[in-house]
Design an enzyme around this catalytic site. Structure first.
Site, PDB file in Angstrom:
ATOM      1  N   GLU A   1      45.799 -11.779  43.852  1.00 17.25           N
ATOM      2  CA  GLU A   1      44.476 -10.966  43.632  1.00 17.25           C
ATOM      3  C   GLU A   1      43.031 -11.958  44.271  1.00 17.25           C
ATOM      4  O   GLU A   1      43.422 -13.159  44.471  1.00 17.25           O
ATOM      5  CB  GLU A   1      43.953 -10.928  42.169  1.00 17.25           C
ATOM      6  CG  GLU A   1      42.484 -10.530  41.809  1.00 17.25           C
ATOM      7  CD  GLU A   1      42.142 -10.787  40.395  1.00 17.25           C
ATOM      8  OE1 GLU A   1      41.016 -10.146  39.926  1.00 17.25           O
ATOM      9  OE2 GLU A   1      42.909 -11.523  39.756  1.00 17.25           O
TER      10      GLU A   1
ATOM     11  N   LYS B   1      39.791  -1.965  42.049  1.00 16.03           N
ATOM     12  CA  LYS B   1      40.057  -2.097  40.815  1.00 16.03           C
ATOM     13  C   LYS B   1      38.968  -1.409  39.954  1.00 16.03           C
ATOM     14  O   LYS B   1      37.680  -1.476  39.948  1.00 16.03           O
ATOM     15  CB  LYS B   1      39.704  -3.756  40.393  1.00 16.03           C
ATOM     16  CG  LYS B   1      39.856  -3.913  38.960  1.00 16.03           C
ATOM     17  CD  LYS B   1      39.911  -5.616  38.623  1.00 16.03           C
ATOM     18  CE  LYS B   1      40.128  -5.955  37.116  1.00 16.03           C
ATOM     19  NZ  LYS B   1      39.815  -7.462  37.160  1.00 16.03           N
TER      20      LYS B   1
ATOM     21  N   CYS C   1      44.783  -7.777  37.647  1.00 16.20           N
ATOM     22  CA  CYS C   1      44.495  -8.735  37.002  1.00 16.20           C
ATOM     23  C   CYS C   1      44.605  -8.314  35.810  1.00 16.20           C
ATOM     24  O   CYS C   1      45.999  -7.783  35.034  1.00 16.20           O
ATOM     25  CB  CYS C   1      43.113  -9.376  36.833  1.00 16.20           C
ATOM     26  SG  CYS C   1      42.690 -10.783  35.848  1.00 16.20           S
TER      27      CYS C   1
END
Length: 536
Positions: free
Chosen positions: A293, A358, A411
């Protein structure tokens, strides 16, 4: 033995004031040992009966003991969340000059907020409490409902939900494929609280041992089902797919420092092409390279030299899956003030094949509630992106050459079962989870994060490939076996095949339907028994 147990239970039931708070705190703290990396779930056979006895004793308070039960739940929650989430404090030491003063507020403030949920759960349980063994169901219903709320309210934070206590051994976790995390939470609380009824006396003055025996039988049945399921699903592989996961183990002060651009790229390129054996050929042995990430301290697609270096690195036909911040579409020469946290799929010619932004951002990490007002007060989130990150609008599968389509998770998106459960339409063939757990240092946090990501594989019947900056990177098959792993704090590469998906699980097809049915049944039984006793 029975008389000693009753004496101990009576001492808990009759405790009051700070003594009661201390018992609840200790029970919560011991319960945290049930989570990764300890996985000492038998301790819950001690702590959850103590919870039942504490709620028994709450009847001495006003309003049928509901306020006293709520206060007990708060202390239990505080004891559970402080040792379970202490690692959050490490994130405030990355830029200590700016954020260290906030560390005590995070280490104590977040657990105090989260403790409001078990407080609510204990209070709800007390409302339908009975004097017999069905009070175990009342606790399971109340605590499961509050855990579900914790996973949803204010964007949710279902970290270390009690169902995760059954993550090890792997056979026990297989029931998650049927009922998901919340169903497992309901089962876990019921099973582990069952010994509390051993202090009860029936009309014949016999100890009601049937309840804990039944609970153990359920646990054994879960283990048997899991063992059979594991035997039915040996790890199968997707033909022709060779994965290479790069774990750079970069320190956070380098990872977010633009002046370290050249150093970061040099390390990524060198490490990605490292030979992993005497006859290995580095990145030429792979066709899917995966980086973690937010891999770069810059906007990747706005740096032509970096894109060119990636194209030079990849052999023909190979692709890179990488995290990166992404600038929004703006007029030429406009100042960039906000960004997306994204995943790119890039081919050997440096072209972007697929993109995901995201959706579920981290509060106070990637954005601030009431962002503009907070910034006017001089506050900023940990990533220090002015205006905060922009949330994505849709979760789309990624097209990846040589492999099935991949479901992207960035995440802590991997800790939310509801966001990928019961999805209709085009089913992905695997999940890819890019994360940066370097915020949390050498602590229990990364182990807990891995455990929860692994759980999604079991629920969905999909393999999960995880690339983490500082670890723990792993390749997990669709029933939760970790077939390859690179541990915390190690710089290196992980070469592995891609496990094949299995048929959609009942949970993948129906989401929380089975859990809702179990919960409704337990609620009806608990309410009927509790109300019936109150009317006598």
């Amino acid at each position: 033995m029975a008389s000693r147990l009753r004496g101990l239970a009576l001492a808990v039931i009759l405790s009051w004031g700070w003594k009661r708070a201390g018992i609840a705190l200790a029970a919560g703290a011991l319960s945290a040992l049930a989570m990764a990396p300890f996985n000492a779930w038998p301790v819950l056979f001690i702590t959850f009966p103590v919870v039942v006895w504490l709620i028994d004793g709450a009847s001495a308070g006003r309003l049928n003991g509901v306020p006293a039960a709520a206060l007990t739940g708060f202390w239990f929650g505080l004891g559970y969340f402080v040792p379970g989430l202490y690692w959050i404090g490490y994130a405030f030491l990355v830029d200590a000059q700016t954020f260290a003063w906030l560390m005590p507020f995070a280490v104590l403030g977040l657990p105090a907020y989260l403790a409001l949920f078990p407080a609510l759960g204990f209070a709800a349980a007390r409302l339908i409490w009975s004097r017999d063994s069905t009070r175990v169901l009342a606790l399971a219903v109340g605590l499961t409902a509050s855990e579900w709320l914790r996973g949803h309210v204010l964007t949710g934070f279902p970290w270390n939900a009690f169902g995760y206590a059954l993550a090890e051994p792997l056979a026990l976790a297989q029931t998650a494929a049927l009922v998901g995390l919340w169903g497992m939470t309901l089962l876990a609380v019921t099973i582990f609280a069952s010994p509390a009824v051993l202090i009860d006396r029936t009309r014949s003055k016999r100890t009601p041992w049937q309840v804990p025996v039944a609970a153990l039988a359920v646990l054994a049945t879960m283990g048997t089902f899991g063992a059979i399921r594991l035997s039915w699903h040996p790890t199968a592989l997707v033909s022709g797919v060779k994965l290479r996961i790069m774990q750079p183990n970069l320190q956070q002060d380098i990872k977010f420092n633009y002046s370290a651009k050249a150093e970061v790229m040099r390390q990524y390129l060198t490490l990605s092409d490292r030979a992993s054996g005497p006859h290995a050929m580095g990145v030429r042995d792979t066709n899917i390279l995966i980086w973690p990430e937010s891999a770069f301290p810059f906007f990747l697609t706005r740096e032509p030299d970096a894109m060119a270096q990636i194209a030079d690195l990849l052999p023909p036909g190979a692709a890179l899956i990488t995290g990166s911040v992404r600038a929004p579409e703006l007029p030429p020469n406009a100042r960039i003030t906000r960004a997306y946290n994204s995943i790119y799929v890039i081919d050997h010619e440096g072209s972007v094949l697929s993109l995901y932004d995201k959706q579920h951002l981290v509060p106070f990490g990637e954005y601030l509630p009431f962002q503009d007002a907070m910034e006017r007060l001089g506050l900023e989130q940990l990533t220090r992106v002015q205006g905060g990150f922009i949330p994505g609008t849709i979760r789309r599968n990624l097209d990846v050459p040589h492999a099935p389509r991949a479901l992207p998770l960035i995440c802590y998106e991997a800790i939310f079962p509801n966001e990928i459960a019961g999805e209709s339409g085009d089913r992905a063939g695997w999940m890819v989870n890019l994360t940066n757990d370097g915020w949390f240092g050498f602590s229990t946090g990364p182990y807990q994060h891995l455990q929860q990501a692994r759980w999604r594989a079991i629920e969905q019947g999909l393999p999960l490939v995880r690339a983490a900056n500082t670890g723990i990177s792993a390749v997990i098959d669709p029933v939760g076996r970790i077939i390859a792993r690179l541990d915390l704090g190690i710089e290196g590469v992980l070469d592995a095949p891609l496990p094949a998906a299995i048929a959609p699980t009942p949970y993948a097809r129906s989401g929380d339907l089975a859990f809702v049915m179990l919960f409704a049944l337990a609620l009806i039984v608990a309410i009927r028994r509790g109300v019936a006793q109150k009317l006598r």
